[in-house]
Design a protein around this motif. Sequence first.
Motif, PDB file in Angstrom:
ATOM      1  N   LEU A   5       0.972  -1.299   0.050  1.00 27.98           N
ATOM      2  CA  LEU A   5      -0.119   0.049  -0.089  1.00 27.98           C
ATOM      3  C   LEU A   5       0.726   1.261  -0.049  1.00 27.98           C
ATOM      4  N   ASP A   6       1.736   1.121   0.912  1.00 30.29           N
ATOM      5  CA  ASP A   6       2.672   2.343   0.961  1.00 30.29           C
ATOM      6  C   ASP A   6       3.394   2.874  -0.433  1.00 30.29           C
ATOM      7  N   ARG A   7       3.538   1.698  -1.410  1.00 33.29           N
ATOM      8  CA  ARG A   7       4.224   1.868  -2.677  1.00 33.29           C
ATOM      9  C   ARG A   7       3.378   2.824  -3.471  1.00 33.29           C
ATOM     10  N   VAL A   8       2.106   2.619  -3.450  1.00 32.56           N
ATOM     11  CA  VAL A   8       1.238   3.265  -4.321  1.00 32.56           C
ATOM     12  C   VAL A   8       0.516   4.447  -3.760  1.00 32.56           C
ATOM     13  N   ILE A   9       0.468   4.283  -2.374  1.00 34.62           N
ATOM     14  CA  ILE A   9      -0.212   5.416  -1.492  1.00 34.62           C
ATOM     15  C   ILE A   9       0.746   6.186  -1.044  1.00 34.62           C
ATOM     16  N   ASP A  10       0.901   7.592  -1.226  1.00 34.02           N
ATOM     17  CA  ASP A  10       1.523   8.473  -0.931  1.00 34.02           C
ATOM     18  C   ASP A  10       1.576   9.024   0.620  1.00 34.02           C
ATOM     19  N   ALA A  11       0.460   9.129   1.021  1.00 26.58           N
ATOM     20  CA  ALA A  11       0.205   9.439   2.340  1.00 26.58           C
ATOM     21  C   ALA A  11      -1.120   9.088   2.936  1.00 26.58           C
ATOM     22  N   ILE A  12      -1.342   8.789   4.150  1.00 26.39           N
ATOM     23  CA  ILE A  12      -2.612   8.269   4.568  1.00 26.39           C
ATOM     24  C   ILE A  12      -2.888   9.195   5.885  1.00 26.39           C
ATOM     25  N   VAL A  13      -3.754  10.007   6.086  1.00 27.90           N
ATOM     26  CA  VAL A  13      -4.183  10.943   6.863  1.00 27.90           C
ATOM     27  C   VAL A  13      -5.666  10.938   7.453  1.00 27.90           C
ATOM     28  N   ARG A  14      -5.475  10.931   8.810  1.00 21.87           N
ATOM     29  CA  ARG A  14      -6.704  10.596   9.734  1.00 21.87           C
ATOM     30  C   ARG A  14      -7.141  12.179  10.145  1.00 21.87           C
ATOM     31  N   ILE A  15      -8.413  12.385  10.081  1.00 20.62           N
ATOM     32  CA  ILE A  15      -8.872  13.719  10.726  1.00 20.62           C
ATOM     33  C   ILE A  15     -10.272  13.399  11.374  1.00 20.62           C
ATOM     34  N   ASP A  16     -10.323  14.357  12.445  1.00 19.38           N
ATOM     35  CA  ASP A  16     -11.819  14.190  13.097  1.00 19.38           C
ATOM     36  C   ASP A  16     -13.003  15.229  12.204  1.00 19.38           C
ATOM     37  N   LEU A  17     -13.929  15.002  13.015  1.00 16.66           N
ATOM     38  CA  LEU A  17     -15.135  15.902  12.393  1.00 16.66           C
ATOM     39  C   LEU A  17     -14.732  17.267  12.081  1.00 16.66           C
ATOM     40  N   ASN A  18     -13.791  17.851  13.015  1.00 15.22           N
ATOM     41  CA  ASN A  18     -13.472  19.254  12.839  1.00 15.22           C
ATOM     42  C   ASN A  18     -12.340  19.365  11.918  1.00 15.22           C
ATOM     43  N   TRP A  19     -11.836  18.434  11.375  1.00 14.81           N
ATOM     44  CA  TRP A  19     -10.529  18.481  10.423  1.00 14.81           C
ATOM     45  C   TRP A  19      -9.551  18.464  11.356  1.00 14.81           C
ATOM     46  N   ALA A  45      -7.249  21.798   7.169  1.00 16.97           N
ATOM     47  CA  ALA A  45      -7.241  23.182   6.011  1.00 16.97           C
ATOM     48  C   ALA A  45      -5.896  23.645   5.962  1.00 16.97           C
ATOM     49  N   ASP A  46      -5.113  23.662   6.683  1.00 14.03           N
ATOM     50  CA  ASP A  46      -3.916  24.096   6.332  1.00 14.03           C
ATOM     51  C   ASP A  46      -3.143  23.148   5.488  1.00 14.03           C
ATOM     52  N   MET A  47      -3.361  21.919   5.395  1.00 18.44           N
ATOM     53  CA  MET A  47      -2.781  21.107   4.337  1.00 18.44           C
ATOM     54  C   MET A  47      -3.188  21.140   2.968  1.00 18.44           C
ATOM     55  N   LEU A  48      -4.551  21.628   2.883  1.00 16.72           N
ATOM     56  CA  LEU A  48      -5.020  21.758   1.541  1.00 16.72           C
ATOM     57  C   LEU A  48      -4.964  23.075   0.775  1.00 16.72           C
ATOM     58  N   HIS A  49      -5.028  23.088  -0.467  1.00 15.36           N
ATOM     59  CA  HIS A  49      -5.095  24.205  -1.265  1.00 15.36           C
ATOM     60  C   HIS A  49      -6.365  25.309  -0.952  1.00 15.36           C
ATOM     61  N   PRO A  50      -6.159  26.378  -0.612  1.00 18.08           N
ATOM     62  CA  PRO A  50      -7.453  27.148  -0.059  1.00 18.08           C
ATOM     63  C   PRO A  50      -8.755  27.033  -1.200  1.00 18.08           C
ATOM     64  N   ASP A  51      -8.244  27.194  -2.552  1.00 13.47           N
ATOM     65  CA  ASP A  51      -9.177  27.028  -3.499  1.00 13.47           C
ATOM     66  C   ASP A  51     -10.145  25.729  -3.499  1.00 13.47           C
ATOM     67  N   ASP A  52      -9.529  24.527  -3.059  1.00 10.15           N
ATOM     68  CA  ASP A  52     -10.030  23.395  -3.221  1.00 10.15           C
ATOM     69  C   ASP A  52     -10.823  23.068  -1.785  1.00 10.15           C
ATOM     70  N   ALA A  53     -10.621  23.948  -0.824  1.00 13.19           N
ATOM     71  CA  ALA A  53     -11.234  23.536   0.561  1.00 13.19           C
ATOM     72  C   ALA A  53     -12.816  23.304   0.471  1.00 13.19           C
ATOM     73  N   GLU A  54     -13.512  24.404  -0.262  1.00 10.06           N
ATOM     74  CA  GLU A  54     -14.581  24.132  -0.257  1.00 10.06           C
ATOM     75  C   GLU A  54     -15.422  23.127  -0.996  1.00 10.06           C
ATOM     76  N   ALA A  68     -14.291  10.335  -2.691  1.00 11.20           N
ATOM     77  CA  ALA A  68     -13.099  10.568  -3.476  1.00 11.20           C
ATOM     78  C   ALA A  68     -13.129  11.673  -4.642  1.00 11.20           C
ATOM     79  N   CYS A  69     -12.026  12.464  -4.591  1.00  8.58           N
ATOM     80  CA  CYS A  69     -12.057  13.720  -5.448  1.00  8.58           C
ATOM     81  C   CYS A  69     -10.587  13.903  -5.502  1.00  8.58           C
ATOM     82  N   ASP A  70     -10.189  14.921  -6.833  1.00  9.01           N
ATOM     83  CA  ASP A  70      -8.986  15.216  -7.017  1.00  9.01           C
ATOM     84  C   ASP A  70      -8.711  16.809  -6.246  1.00  9.01           C
ATOM     85  N   VAL A  71      -7.715  16.842  -5.366  1.00  7.67           N
ATOM     86  CA  VAL A  71      -7.542  18.195  -4.658  1.00  7.67           C
ATOM     87  C   VAL A  71      -6.097  18.420  -4.873  1.00  7.67           C
ATOM     88  N   ARG A  72      -5.842  19.644  -4.504  1.00 10.09           N
ATOM     89  CA  ARG A  72      -4.560  20.066  -4.381  1.00 10.09           C
ATOM     90  C   ARG A  72      -3.927  20.135  -3.040  1.00 10.09           C
TER      91      ARG A  72
END
Length: 541
Positions: A5-19, A45-54, A68-72
């Motif tokens: 999995l690590d080979r194809v997935i570049d990062a795994i991130v866990r967040i709570d309901l408040n991000w 939110a600080d890891m995401l490109h602000p234009d893609d947050a919404e 699933a989606c594409d984000v910066r």
Amino acid sequence: MTMTLDRVIDAIVRIDLNWKVTFVSEPGLRWFGYGSSDNIPDSFADMLHPDDAEMFRDTLVGSPESFACDVRVLRAGRENWTNVRGFRLADDTQFMMCFIDITSWKTQDSVLRHAAEHDELTGLPNRALLKRTVDGLIQRDIQPFTVALLDLDGFKKVNDTFGHAIGDAVLIETTRRLTKLIGPDDMLARLGGDEFVIVLVGTDAEQAAARLSSVLLAVARPYDTAPHNAYLGVSIGMAEYPTHGSDYSTLLKNADMAMYQAKNGGKNRISIYVESNDSVDFSIRAAIHRGIHEGEFYLEFQPQYDIHRRLVGAEALMRWTSGSFGRMAPDKFIPIVEESGLMSFLGRWALRYACHQLRAFHELMPDFIMSVNVSPIQFGGDGFDGEVLEAIAEAGVDPARVILEITESTLMRSQAKTERALARLREQGIRFSIDDFGTGFSSLAYLTRLPVSSIKIDKAFIRAIEDASANSLSDRKLITAMINLAHSIDLKVVAEGVENEGQFGFLEQAGCNLIQGYLLGKPMPGHALQALLNTQARAAA
Ligand code: C2E
Ligand code: CA
Ligand code: CA
């Protein structure tokens, strides 16, 4: 499992309901550039490109179980396209997300997209990109803007007569000409065939019509890429947003209707869409008609000197300051006048004007010579010789003081007719000069056969005299040869475009008879030339 999995997935991130970020995988820490878990931002939110947050929030809210989606995302301050797949964990308060770096796909995607949105032959945006662009302008409510639909006149004939390869070359050349004329904010697209669209942003239809008048001229110029009898024109229809339509297809449909009106009105013109069906005619042809009525045409006279710098004659040059298009050079408007069938009329007018002016000059200098340019078209009509004689008689000048400047192409065209007219005029004492000599077919045979009295060496040769290249040496030899040849069959030689003393000195040495050019005098109004003549007469007295 984690390894693969690590080979194809570049990062795994866990967040709570408040991000709030509660976990980042080891490879993820490296991939995001955090080094250790101490540097992980508090909020996703600080890891995401602000234009893609919404967009991301909407996706997550829309389908929280799995999304699933594409984000910066931001990696060390730089943005990076990722595909993210997430799902809600069993405790309902957290989301687990897998990030895959898709930057390289995105680039490839844009290559594909470029291909899908551009025309293969010309490289211009195609219909799809045009629609996307116009939709975008409307969405952002940019107004006004104008959609101009261009359809070439006579293209089908070129294609049918000369084949598709030439047709393609003409389209590419048209693209090149149009590209030069559009502004940085405008868009030029090809709809297919010989149809183009120009979108002029921030421009209403009337302003657009004024700006695109240069397109009429650009397309009317002969095409080197096609045999020279390929004469093209362009009919342009325009619709303005939002006045003539509030969506892409209405704007295009109305521009198309206006374009058909331009075609019906006689082609090579611009029409603006109007609901009532009678578009305003913005064509240069109409402007020429108006100009003739309103006296926008006039003549200037460029002095001609003998080799002792004595003022002996002048060439009449046509001028047009159009109410709609401003001052336009004769090189530009004369081909259109010729094509629109008005040349005989305008040529006759110029001849009468020049003869009347000549009469005034004769009061100061009785042997002053007036040269008048004659278009090949004028010889095409019946009775050209009669018109010339009439103009001369009307002004009461001596026909021997009038020279008609004709081009080599005049002589190549409908020879028998032309020769008859020349002979008849020559009998009355009128003389002929071959204009732009050296640029055309330059067969000396017709010079001995026809009643020609002088040649005018084209200014391209004169320009070359001064420059030091090897070409210039052969040009100098050519000028000398032309002068000697002309003299050997009793023709006089006029040099035009003489701009400096170096050129004058060379021509004097070579035996040239008359000199015309900025060095000695620019084209000027009749009264200014009259003043010059006055000064010369007083100096001589
Ligand atoms: P052309 O008959 O070869 O006219 C000479 C052109 O050279 C004129 O351009 C003149 O202004 C320009 N010229 C004169 N001295 C110099 C110089 O020292 N340096 C440079 N660079 N140019 C010089 P213009 O007035 O723009 O006319 C362009 C052409 O339009 C004429 O070329 C002629 O072919 C045509 N034209 C002008 N008036 C008439 C007309 O009444 N009837 C017809 N049929 N054609 C005309
Ligand atoms: Ca001339
Ligand atoms: Ca010339």
